[in-house]
Design a protein around this motif. Structure first.
Motif, PDB file in Angstrom:
ATOM      1  N   ARG A 139      51.393  78.134  50.822  1.00  0.00           N
ATOM      2  CA  ARG A 139      50.035  78.362  51.385  1.00  0.00           C
ATOM      3  C   ARG A 139      49.135  79.043  50.357  1.00  0.00           C
ATOM      4  O   ARG A 139      47.956  78.722  50.243  1.00  0.00           O
ATOM      5  CB  ARG A 139      50.095  79.151  52.694  1.00  0.00           C
ATOM      6  N   ILE A 140      49.706  79.974  49.578  1.00  0.00           N
ATOM      7  CA  ILE A 140      48.908  80.656  48.533  1.00  0.00           C
ATOM      8  C   ILE A 140      48.538  79.651  47.437  1.00  0.00           C
ATOM      9  O   ILE A 140      47.408  79.640  46.956  1.00  0.00           O
ATOM     10  CB  ILE A 140      49.701  81.849  47.920  1.00  0.00           C
ATOM     11  N   ARG A 141      49.491  78.803  47.077  1.00  0.00           N
ATOM     12  CA  ARG A 141      49.227  77.806  46.027  1.00  0.00           C
ATOM     13  C   ARG A 141      48.102  76.867  46.433  1.00  0.00           C
ATOM     14  O   ARG A 141      47.205  76.574  45.640  1.00  0.00           O
ATOM     15  CB  ARG A 141      50.511  77.015  45.727  1.00  0.00           C
ATOM     16  N   ILE A 142      48.149  76.389  47.686  1.00  0.00           N
ATOM     17  CA  ILE A 142      47.118  75.454  48.145  1.00  0.00           C
ATOM     18  C   ILE A 142      45.748  76.123  48.100  1.00  0.00           C
ATOM     19  O   ILE A 142      44.782  75.548  47.587  1.00  0.00           O
ATOM     20  CB  ILE A 142      47.443  74.933  49.571  1.00  0.00           C
ATOM     21  N   SER A 143      45.662  77.366  48.603  1.00  0.00           N
ATOM     22  CA  SER A 143      44.341  78.017  48.613  1.00  0.00           C
ATOM     23  C   SER A 143      43.841  78.278  47.194  1.00  0.00           C
ATOM     24  O   SER A 143      42.647  78.143  46.914  1.00  0.00           O
ATOM     25  CB  SER A 143      44.364  79.302  49.447  1.00  0.00           C
ATOM     26  N   ARG A 144      44.760  78.604  46.264  1.00  0.00           N
ATOM     27  CA  ARG A 144      44.350  78.800  44.860  1.00  0.00           C
ATOM     28  C   ARG A 144      43.768  77.523  44.268  1.00  0.00           C
ATOM     29  O   ARG A 144      42.741  77.542  43.594  1.00  0.00           O
ATOM     30  CB  ARG A 144      45.565  79.200  44.006  1.00  0.00           C
ATOM     31  N   VAL A 145      44.468  76.406  44.505  1.00  0.00           N
ATOM     32  CA  VAL A 145      44.018  75.130  43.921  1.00  0.00           C
ATOM     33  C   VAL A 145      42.673  74.721  44.515  1.00  0.00           C
ATOM     34  O   VAL A 145      41.783  74.260  43.795  1.00  0.00           O
ATOM     35  CB  VAL A 145      45.069  74.015  44.120  1.00  0.00           C
ATOM     36  N   LEU A 146      42.503  74.897  45.819  1.00  0.00           N
ATOM     37  CA  LEU A 146      41.243  74.504  46.456  1.00  0.00           C
ATOM     38  C   LEU A 146      40.079  75.353  45.944  1.00  0.00           C
ATOM     39  O   LEU A 146      38.955  74.860  45.805  1.00  0.00           O
ATOM     40  CB  LEU A 146      41.357  74.606  47.983  1.00  0.00           C
ATOM     41  N   MET A 147      40.346  76.621  45.630  1.00  0.00           N
ATOM     42  CA  MET A 147      39.300  77.476  45.058  1.00  0.00           C
ATOM     43  C   MET A 147      38.968  77.051  43.621  1.00  0.00           C
ATOM     44  O   MET A 147      37.823  77.038  43.202  1.00  0.00           O
ATOM     45  CB  MET A 147      39.750  78.951  45.059  1.00  0.00           C
ATOM     46  N   ARG A 148      40.020  76.680  42.880  1.00  0.00           N
ATOM     47  CA  ARG A 148      39.870  76.351  41.463  1.00  0.00           C
ATOM     48  C   ARG A 148      39.277  74.953  41.275  1.00  0.00           C
ATOM     49  O   ARG A 148      38.480  74.719  40.378  1.00  0.00           O
ATOM     50  CB  ARG A 148      41.269  76.420  40.824  1.00  0.00           C
ATOM     51  N   ASP A 149      39.729  73.990  42.098  1.00  0.00           N
ATOM     52  CA  ASP A 149      39.304  72.583  41.976  1.00  0.00           C
ATOM     53  C   ASP A 149      38.606  72.153  43.264  1.00  0.00           C
ATOM     54  O   ASP A 149      39.235  71.510  44.112  1.00  0.00           O
ATOM     55  CB  ASP A 149      40.517  71.651  41.748  1.00  0.00           C
ATOM     56  N   PRO A 150      37.317  72.466  43.411  1.00  0.00           N
ATOM     57  CA  PRO A 150      36.631  72.148  44.676  1.00  0.00           C
ATOM     58  C   PRO A 150      36.595  70.645  45.000  1.00  0.00           C
ATOM     59  O   PRO A 150      36.380  70.277  46.145  1.00  0.00           O
ATOM     60  CB  PRO A 150      35.212  72.702  44.471  1.00  0.00           C
ATOM     61  N   HIS A 151      36.834  69.798  43.970  1.00  0.00           N
ATOM     62  CA  HIS A 151      36.811  68.344  44.230  1.00  0.00           C
ATOM     63  C   HIS A 151      38.077  67.858  44.925  1.00  0.00           C
ATOM     64  O   HIS A 151      38.128  66.729  45.398  1.00  0.00           O
ATOM     65  CB  HIS A 151      36.601  67.568  42.920  1.00  0.00           C
ATOM     66  N   ARG A 152      39.112  68.694  44.992  1.00  0.00           N
ATOM     67  CA  ARG A 152      40.356  68.286  45.676  1.00  0.00           C
ATOM     68  C   ARG A 152      40.320  68.730  47.134  1.00  0.00           C
ATOM     69  O   ARG A 152      39.719  69.737  47.463  1.00  0.00           O
ATOM     70  CB  ARG A 152      41.575  68.935  45.019  1.00  0.00           C
ATOM     71  N   ASN A 153      41.031  67.975  47.986  1.00  0.00           N
ATOM     72  CA  ASN A 153      41.192  68.441  49.365  1.00  0.00           C
ATOM     73  C   ASN A 153      42.664  68.802  49.612  1.00  0.00           C
ATOM     74  O   ASN A 153      43.525  68.564  48.753  1.00  0.00           O
ATOM     75  CB  ASN A 153      40.703  67.380  50.375  1.00  0.00           C
ATOM     76  N   GLU A 154      42.922  69.369  50.781  1.00  0.00           N
ATOM     77  CA  GLU A 154      44.267  69.901  51.050  1.00  0.00           C
ATOM     78  C   GLU A 154      45.336  68.818  50.997  1.00  0.00           C
ATOM     79  O   GLU A 154      46.435  69.033  50.500  1.00  0.00           O
ATOM     80  CB  GLU A 154      44.284  70.601  52.416  1.00  0.00           C
ATOM     81  N   LYS A 155      45.004  67.617  51.484  1.00  0.00           N
ATOM     82  CA  LYS A 155      45.984  66.526  51.476  1.00  0.00           C
ATOM     83  C   LYS A 155      46.364  66.164  50.034  1.00  0.00           C
ATOM     84  O   LYS A 155      47.541  65.960  49.728  1.00  0.00           O
ATOM     85  CB  LYS A 155      45.425  65.293  52.190  1.00  0.00           C
ATOM     86  N   GLN A 156      45.368  66.098  49.144  1.00  0.00           N
ATOM     87  CA  GLN A 156      45.648  65.765  47.736  1.00  0.00           C
ATOM     88  C   GLN A 156      46.576  66.810  47.113  1.00  0.00           C
ATOM     89  O   GLN A 156      47.499  66.453  46.368  1.00  0.00           O
ATOM     90  CB  GLN A 156      44.346  65.694  46.941  1.00  0.00           C
ATOM     91  N   VAL A 157      46.323  68.078  47.427  1.00  0.00           N
ATOM     92  CA  VAL A 157      47.156  69.149  46.859  1.00  0.00           C
ATOM     93  C   VAL A 157      48.583  69.032  47.398  1.00  0.00           C
ATOM     94  O   VAL A 157      49.556  69.138  46.650  1.00  0.00           O
ATOM     95  CB  VAL A 157      46.564  70.549  47.149  1.00  0.00           C
ATOM     96  N   ASN A 158      48.695  68.763  48.706  1.00  0.00           N
ATOM     97  CA  ASN A 158      50.027  68.590  49.298  1.00  0.00           C
ATOM     98  C   ASN A 158      50.773  67.406  48.689  1.00  0.00           C
ATOM     99  O   ASN A 158      51.986  67.468  48.487  1.00  0.00           O
ATOM    100  CB  ASN A 158      49.925  68.415  50.819  1.00  0.00           C
ATOM    101  N   ASP A 159      50.048  66.324  48.383  1.00  0.00           N
ATOM    102  CA  ASP A 159      50.672  65.152  47.755  1.00  0.00           C
ATOM    103  C   ASP A 159      51.254  65.515  46.390  1.00  0.00           C
ATOM    104  O   ASP A 159      52.353  65.072  46.036  1.00  0.00           O
ATOM    105  CB  ASP A 159      49.652  64.012  47.581  1.00  0.00           C
ATOM    106  N   ILE A 160      50.502  66.314  45.624  1.00  0.00           N
ATOM    107  CA  ILE A 160      50.990  66.734  44.303  1.00  0.00           C
ATOM    108  C   ILE A 160      52.235  67.617  44.463  1.00  0.00           C
ATOM    109  O   ILE A 160      53.234  67.438  43.765  1.00  0.00           O
ATOM    110  CB  ILE A 160      49.884  67.488  43.522  1.00  0.00           C
ATOM    111  N   ILE A 161      52.167  68.550  45.416  1.00  0.00           N
ATOM    112  CA  ILE A 161      53.308  69.454  45.659  1.00  0.00           C
ATOM    113  C   ILE A 161      54.555  68.647  46.043  1.00  0.00           C
ATOM    114  O   ILE A 161      55.660  68.928  45.584  1.00  0.00           O
ATOM    115  CB  ILE A 161      52.941  70.497  46.737  1.00  0.00           C
ATOM    116  N   ASP A 162      54.350  67.601  46.868  1.00  0.00           N
ATOM    117  CA  ASP A 162      55.487  66.770  47.299  1.00  0.00           C
ATOM    118  C   ASP A 162      56.167  66.057  46.135  1.00  0.00           C
ATOM    119  O   ASP A 162      57.356  65.760  46.192  1.00  0.00           O
ATOM    120  CB  ASP A 162      55.028  65.716  48.322  1.00  0.00           C
ATOM    121  N   LYS A 163      55.411  65.765  45.062  1.00  0.00           N
ATOM    122  CA  LYS A 163      55.986  65.055  43.910  1.00  0.00           C
ATOM    123  C   LYS A 163      56.725  66.015  42.977  1.00  0.00           C
ATOM    124  O   LYS A 163      57.438  65.588  42.080  1.00  0.00           O
ATOM    125  CB  LYS A 163      54.879  64.347  43.119  1.00  0.00           C
TER     126      LYS A 163
END
Length: 200
Positions: A139-163
């Motif tokens: 949850r901390i990782r997702i919020s960090r990425v969304l703050m850092r990369d505003p062009h990404r959404n939560e689903k995209q971040v989760n997809d990267i984490i899944d890989k």
């Protein structure tokens, strides 16, 4: 790998884990850092042998007439095709490995760091003497990425984490684990690892 004067240490962590921040702390301590993902991009743009191999495998459109890497074209080729992902990795990873070896050999430091997102996933951790994993709750990782990369959404971040390999797996393979959570200070953890590596 004993020909190197320096101990080869990998530093990895999933997206948003804070591995770049940890690497910066090591660099303040004077430790040379090789940013594998940045170098991979540089080599794809500048290494003549690698450029030729990419063109052979993915077509001449991979580069403009001026020789500039056509990232959008390559991404569209590789996107969602596992075989093509394997092909491009099979070209880029050996080039990065050779580049890192040359770089590491030239350093005058008790140890050097190779910072890479996919050290375990690509098997390149086997070329290193030690590995540090930067671990952080999802949850901390997702919020960090969304703050850092505003062009990404939560689903995209989760997809990267899944890989990426889960933290539990990485922590088992790593020699050192840095916990980057809201209630753990990073600097004391880095200093402790630094002290141990200086003794090796």
């Amino acid at each position: 790998m004993t020909s190197h004067k320096s101990i080869l240490v990998g530093i990895t962590g999933g997206i948003g884990s804070g591995k770049s921040t940890v690497a910066r702390i090591f660099s303040i301590l004077g430790i040379p850092i090789y940013y594998a993902d940045d170098r991979a991009k540089w080599l794809m743009a500048n290494d003549p042998d690698l450029k030729k191999q990419i063109q052979v495998n993915f077509g001449n459109e991979s580069y403009s007439e001026e020789g500039v890497l056509n990232r959008a074209f390559l991404a569209s080729k590789v996107f969602s095709d596992e075989e093509k992902v394997k092909t491009i990795n099979g070209l880029v990873h050996p080039a990065v490995r050779a580049d890192f070896e040359t770089w590491a050999y030239a350093q005058k430091s008790p140890y050097v760091l190779k910072e890479a997102a996919l050290l375990f996933e690509t098997g390149s951790y086997k070329d290193l003497d030690k590995v540090i994993n930067v671990s952080s709750p999802i949850r901390i990782r997702i919020s960090r990425v969304l703050m850092r990369d505003p062009h990404r959404n939560e689903k995209q971040v989760n997809d990267i984490i899944d890989k990426q390999l889960p933290d539990e797996e990485k922590n088992k393979l790593a020699d050192f684990v840095i916990k980057n959570t809201d209630n753990k200070l990073l600097i004391p953890q880095v200093l402790e690892i630094h002290k141990q590596l200086m003794k090796v």
